[in-house]
Design a protein around this motif. Structure first.
Motif, PDB file in Angstrom:
ATOM      1  N   PHE A 185       6.390   5.598  -2.877  1.00 34.60           N
ATOM      2  CA  PHE A 185       5.417   5.770  -3.972  1.00 34.60           C
ATOM      3  C   PHE A 185       6.128   5.718  -5.319  1.00 34.60           C
ATOM      4  O   PHE A 185       5.621   5.134  -6.275  1.00 34.60           O
ATOM      5  N   ALA A 186       7.323   6.342  -5.404  1.00 36.21           N
ATOM      6  CA  ALA A 186       8.036   6.421  -6.682  1.00 36.21           C
ATOM      7  C   ALA A 186       8.525   5.050  -7.138  1.00 36.21           C
ATOM      8  O   ALA A 186       8.879   4.872  -8.296  1.00 36.21           O
ATOM      9  N   ARG A 187       8.578   4.060  -6.229  1.00 32.93           N
ATOM     10  CA  ARG A 187       8.970   2.700  -6.608  1.00 32.93           C
ATOM     11  C   ARG A 187       7.841   1.964  -7.323  1.00 32.93           C
ATOM     12  O   ARG A 187       8.070   0.929  -7.937  1.00 32.93           O
ATOM     13  N   LEU A 188       6.606   2.470  -7.217  1.00 35.05           N
ATOM     14  CA  LEU A 188       5.474   1.800  -7.856  1.00 35.05           C
ATOM     15  C   LEU A 188       5.523   2.016  -9.362  1.00 35.05           C
ATOM     16  O   LEU A 188       6.019   3.042  -9.830  1.00 35.05           O
ATOM     17  N   PRO A 189       4.998   1.061 -10.146  1.00 34.00           N
ATOM     18  CA  PRO A 189       5.079   1.187 -11.600  1.00 34.00           C
ATOM     19  C   PRO A 189       4.239   2.357 -12.110  1.00 34.00           C
ATOM     20  O   PRO A 189       3.095   2.527 -11.688  1.00 34.00           O
ATOM     21  N   GLY A 190       4.821   3.171 -12.994  1.00 34.93           N
ATOM     22  CA  GLY A 190       4.087   4.274 -13.601  1.00 34.93           C
ATOM     23  C   GLY A 190       3.972   5.503 -12.719  1.00 34.93           C
ATOM     24  O   GLY A 190       3.294   6.460 -13.074  1.00 34.93           O
ATOM     25  N   ILE A 191       4.600   5.494 -11.545  1.00 33.17           N
ATOM     26  CA  ILE A 191       4.549   6.642 -10.640  1.00 33.17           C
ATOM     27  C   ILE A 191       5.921   7.307 -10.643  1.00 33.17           C
ATOM     28  O   ILE A 191       6.901   6.725 -10.180  1.00 33.17           O
ATOM     29  N   GLY A 192       6.000   8.526 -11.180  1.00 37.23           N
ATOM     30  CA  GLY A 192       7.256   9.278 -11.179  1.00 37.23           C
ATOM     31  C   GLY A 192       7.391  10.080  -9.892  1.00 37.23           C
ATOM     32  O   GLY A 192       6.530  10.019  -9.011  1.00 37.23           O
ATOM     33  N   ARG A 193       8.482  10.865  -9.781  1.00 32.88           N
ATOM     34  CA  ARG A 193       8.729  11.595  -8.533  1.00 32.88           C
ATOM     35  C   ARG A 193       7.669  12.659  -8.270  1.00 32.88           C
ATOM     36  O   ARG A 193       7.278  12.881  -7.127  1.00 32.88           O
ATOM     37  N   LYS A 194       7.202  13.332  -9.344  1.00 34.76           N
ATOM     38  CA  LYS A 194       6.217  14.395  -9.116  1.00 34.76           C
ATOM     39  C   LYS A 194       4.883  13.828  -8.658  1.00 34.76           C
ATOM     40  O   LYS A 194       4.236  14.372  -7.768  1.00 34.76           O
ATOM     41  N   THR A 195       4.467  12.725  -9.291  1.00 31.87           N
ATOM     42  CA  THR A 195       3.216  12.087  -8.861  1.00 31.87           C
ATOM     43  C   THR A 195       3.371  11.578  -7.431  1.00 31.87           C
ATOM     44  O   THR A 195       2.470  11.721  -6.606  1.00 31.87           O
ATOM     45  N   ALA A 196       4.535  11.015  -7.126  1.00 29.69           N
ATOM     46  CA  ALA A 196       4.784  10.508  -5.770  1.00 29.69           C
ATOM     47  C   ALA A 196       4.674  11.634  -4.745  1.00 29.69           C
ATOM     48  O   ALA A 196       4.086  11.476  -3.679  1.00 29.69           O
ATOM     49  N   LEU A 197       5.213  12.798  -5.111  1.00 34.45           N
ATOM     50  CA  LEU A 197       5.154  13.967  -4.230  1.00 34.45           C
ATOM     51  C   LEU A 197       3.706  14.406  -4.021  1.00 34.45           C
ATOM     52  O   LEU A 197       3.273  14.690  -2.901  1.00 34.45           O
ATOM     53  N   ARG A 198       2.957  14.425  -5.126  1.00 34.74           N
ATOM     54  CA  ARG A 198       1.553  14.842  -5.037  1.00 34.74           C
ATOM     55  C   ARG A 198       0.765  13.874  -4.160  1.00 34.74           C
ATOM     56  O   ARG A 198      -0.048  14.281  -3.326  1.00 34.74           O
ATOM     57  N   LEU A 199       1.015  12.559  -4.321  1.00 39.00           N
ATOM     58  CA  LEU A 199       0.303  11.569  -3.515  1.00 39.00           C
ATOM     59  C   LEU A 199       0.666  11.715  -2.039  1.00 39.00           C
ATOM     60  O   LEU A 199      -0.203  11.651  -1.170  1.00 39.00           O
ATOM     61  N   ALA A 200       1.968  11.926  -1.760  1.00 43.38           N
ATOM     62  CA  ALA A 200       2.401  12.040  -0.361  1.00 43.38           C
ATOM     63  C   ALA A 200       1.741  13.248   0.309  1.00 43.38           C
ATOM     64  O   ALA A 200       1.229  13.135   1.424  1.00 43.38           O
ATOM     65  N   PHE A 201       1.723  14.395  -0.379  1.00 46.88           N
ATOM     66  CA  PHE A 201       1.110  15.574   0.228  1.00 46.88           C
ATOM     67  C   PHE A 201      -0.406  15.433   0.315  1.00 46.88           C
ATOM     68  O   PHE A 201      -1.028  15.948   1.236  1.00 46.88           O
ATOM     69  N   HIS A 202      -0.990  14.690  -0.648  1.00 48.28           N
ATOM     70  CA  HIS A 202      -2.420  14.423  -0.542  1.00 48.28           C
ATOM     71  C   HIS A 202      -2.717  13.655   0.746  1.00 48.28           C
ATOM     72  O   HIS A 202      -3.644  13.986   1.490  1.00 48.28           O
ATOM     73  N   LEU A 203      -1.907  12.632   1.034  1.00 46.58           N
ATOM     74  CA  LEU A 203      -2.138  11.829   2.246  1.00 46.58           C
ATOM     75  C   LEU A 203      -1.871  12.642   3.512  1.00 46.58           C
ATOM     76  O   LEU A 203      -2.485  12.391   4.555  1.00 46.58           O
ATOM     77  N   ALA A 241      -5.190   1.966 -10.446  1.00 51.73           N
ATOM     78  CA  ALA A 241      -5.355   1.400  -9.105  1.00 51.73           C
ATOM     79  C   ALA A 241      -5.214  -0.124  -9.154  1.00 51.73           C
ATOM     80  O   ALA A 241      -4.568  -0.733  -8.294  1.00 51.73           O
ATOM     81  N   LEU A 242      -5.797  -0.733 -10.173  1.00 52.07           N
ATOM     82  CA  LEU A 242      -5.716  -2.184 -10.347  1.00 52.07           C
ATOM     83  C   LEU A 242      -4.270  -2.608 -10.570  1.00 52.07           C
ATOM     84  O   LEU A 242      -3.786  -3.583  -9.984  1.00 52.07           O
ATOM     85  N   ARG A 243      -3.578  -1.860 -11.424  1.00 53.44           N
ATOM     86  CA  ARG A 243      -2.179  -2.186 -11.720  1.00 53.44           C
ATOM     87  C   ARG A 243      -1.325  -2.067 -10.457  1.00 53.44           C
ATOM     88  O   ARG A 243      -0.482  -2.932 -10.178  1.00 53.44           O
ATOM     89  N   LEU A 244      -1.559  -1.018  -9.663  1.00 54.31           N
ATOM     90  CA  LEU A 244      -0.791  -0.835  -8.434  1.00 54.31           C
ATOM     91  C   LEU A 244      -1.069  -1.966  -7.449  1.00 54.31           C
ATOM     92  O   LEU A 244      -0.156  -2.498  -6.815  1.00 54.31           O
ATOM     93  N   ALA A 245      -2.356  -2.340  -7.312  1.00 53.19           N
ATOM     94  CA  ALA A 245      -2.724  -3.394  -6.360  1.00 53.19           C
ATOM     95  C   ALA A 245      -2.056  -4.713  -6.746  1.00 53.19           C
ATOM     96  O   ALA A 245      -1.479  -5.401  -5.889  1.00 53.19           O
ATOM     97  N   PHE A 246      -2.098  -5.070  -8.027  1.00 46.51           N
ATOM     98  CA  PHE A 246      -1.471  -6.330  -8.437  1.00 46.51           C
ATOM     99  C   PHE A 246       0.042  -6.250  -8.344  1.00 46.51           C
ATOM    100  O   PHE A 246       0.704  -7.249  -8.063  1.00 46.51           O
ATOM    101  N   HIS A 247       0.593  -5.050  -8.568  1.00 52.38           N
ATOM    102  CA  HIS A 247       2.037  -4.902  -8.376  1.00 52.38           C
ATOM    103  C   HIS A 247       2.409  -5.216  -6.929  1.00 52.38           C
ATOM    104  O   HIS A 247       3.351  -5.954  -6.661  1.00 52.38           O
TER     105      HIS A 247
END
Lengths: 195, 195
Positions: A11-29, B22-28
């Motif tokens: 998740f953290a490799r995606l543009p605009g996603i930092g480590r904290k957001t990545a952590l939040r997304l992972a635990f959400h899933l 979401a759009l930016r992530l999908a195109f990435h």
């Protein structure tokens, strides 16, 4: 590396996603219903397996020619030239444009070694020269390179006896079409002028 | 619905992700190397297939007991009580804590019908009562419910003759442990006091 660390890292490799957001997304899933997580994974795989550039306009789509090129409700006399396929989605969201598209695949940028031959310019000239097209709307980004690309295309297209227009500078200069709001894009389309 | 629309929709269901992101992530993912996209999809599936709560502490992990519970380098005399498994990752990032953990699975919240029996309290009392544990650090969130949960647990644990501490109010009141920065969490751990 654990499976959670792996997912946080991806998740953290995606543009605009930092480590904290990545952590939040992972635990959400991890907490979400199993179906939600698997549907996201499947959508990622499907987008890679199914989506290809349209052979006519370069739009990214499940089918080629794409749904826009094949639609009988679209006006084939108007062609809107954009830098990237994602710009098409931004314009389509406004619901203000009824013509067809042409994706350049970038913009002129001599410093990055991107000249006319690196862009989909010859297919654009072929499409514009069939006699069916009466107007070409140049909707490259309102950046320095986007303006230069629009001027270059206007010079190539004007001998064909078409109306060549440029979207209005309603977009903030230096901005990016992909991220502009729908109203601004709609205004820019409505205020387009001859080049 | 096209594959791109599907993926945009799935991304937009995630917390804190709007339609444009979401759009930016999908195109990435459409432009990224094929491997990157597939690795993200695989990580999502694996996190669902592999990750389970640790039978001892409740931490989410690939194995049970988890790596922290099994590590010979951790101090089994100290137990840190957290609301959620994601809080463990936040504390581990500071590198300041060498003891073990216990996940409550929430906090007391009478308005939501969450009483002591909805939380992992009996296993905590069992672990704290074996004689091996000498200190229990209550690291529930510094919110109203988190404080109430800490006070409730302190009352249950004090008859066992342990040191019962509460992380310092270095954390902003009303905040959320999961999103705090490492320095703040480390300070809160260092400044813990008897209850």
């Amino acid at each position: 590396m654990s499976a959670i660390d792996d997912l946080v890292g991806e998740f953290a490799r995606l543009p605009g996603i930092g480590r904290k957001t990545a952590l939040r997304l992972a635990f959400h899933l991890l907490k979400a219903p199993d179906d939600d997580a698997r549907r996201l994974a499947r959508s990622i795989i499907e987008v890679r397996d199914k989506v290809r550039p349209c052979e006519r306009c370069g739009n990214l789509s499940d089918s080629t020619p794409c749904a826009i090129c094949l639609s009988p409700r679209r006006d084939p006399a108007t062609l809107c030239v954009v830098e990237e396929a994602s710009d098409i989605m931004a314009i389509e969201r406004t619901g203000e444009y009824r013509g067809l598209y042409h994706v350049l695949g970038g913009r002129l940028s001599p410093l990055d070694g991107i000249g006319p031959s690196e862009l989909n310019v010859p297919p654009l000239l072929a499409r514009a020269g069939t006699g069916e097209v009466r107007e070409v709307v140049l909707a490259t980004n309102p950046s320095v390179e986007g303006e230069a690309t629009a001027l270059y295309l206007a010079r190539l297209l004007s001998p064909l006896g078409l109306r060549v227009t440029r979207i209005a500078r309603g977009l903030p200069v230096g901005g990016d079409l992909e991220y502009a709001d729908g109203v601004t894009i709609a205004e820019a389309l409505a205020g387009r002028r001859e080049l």
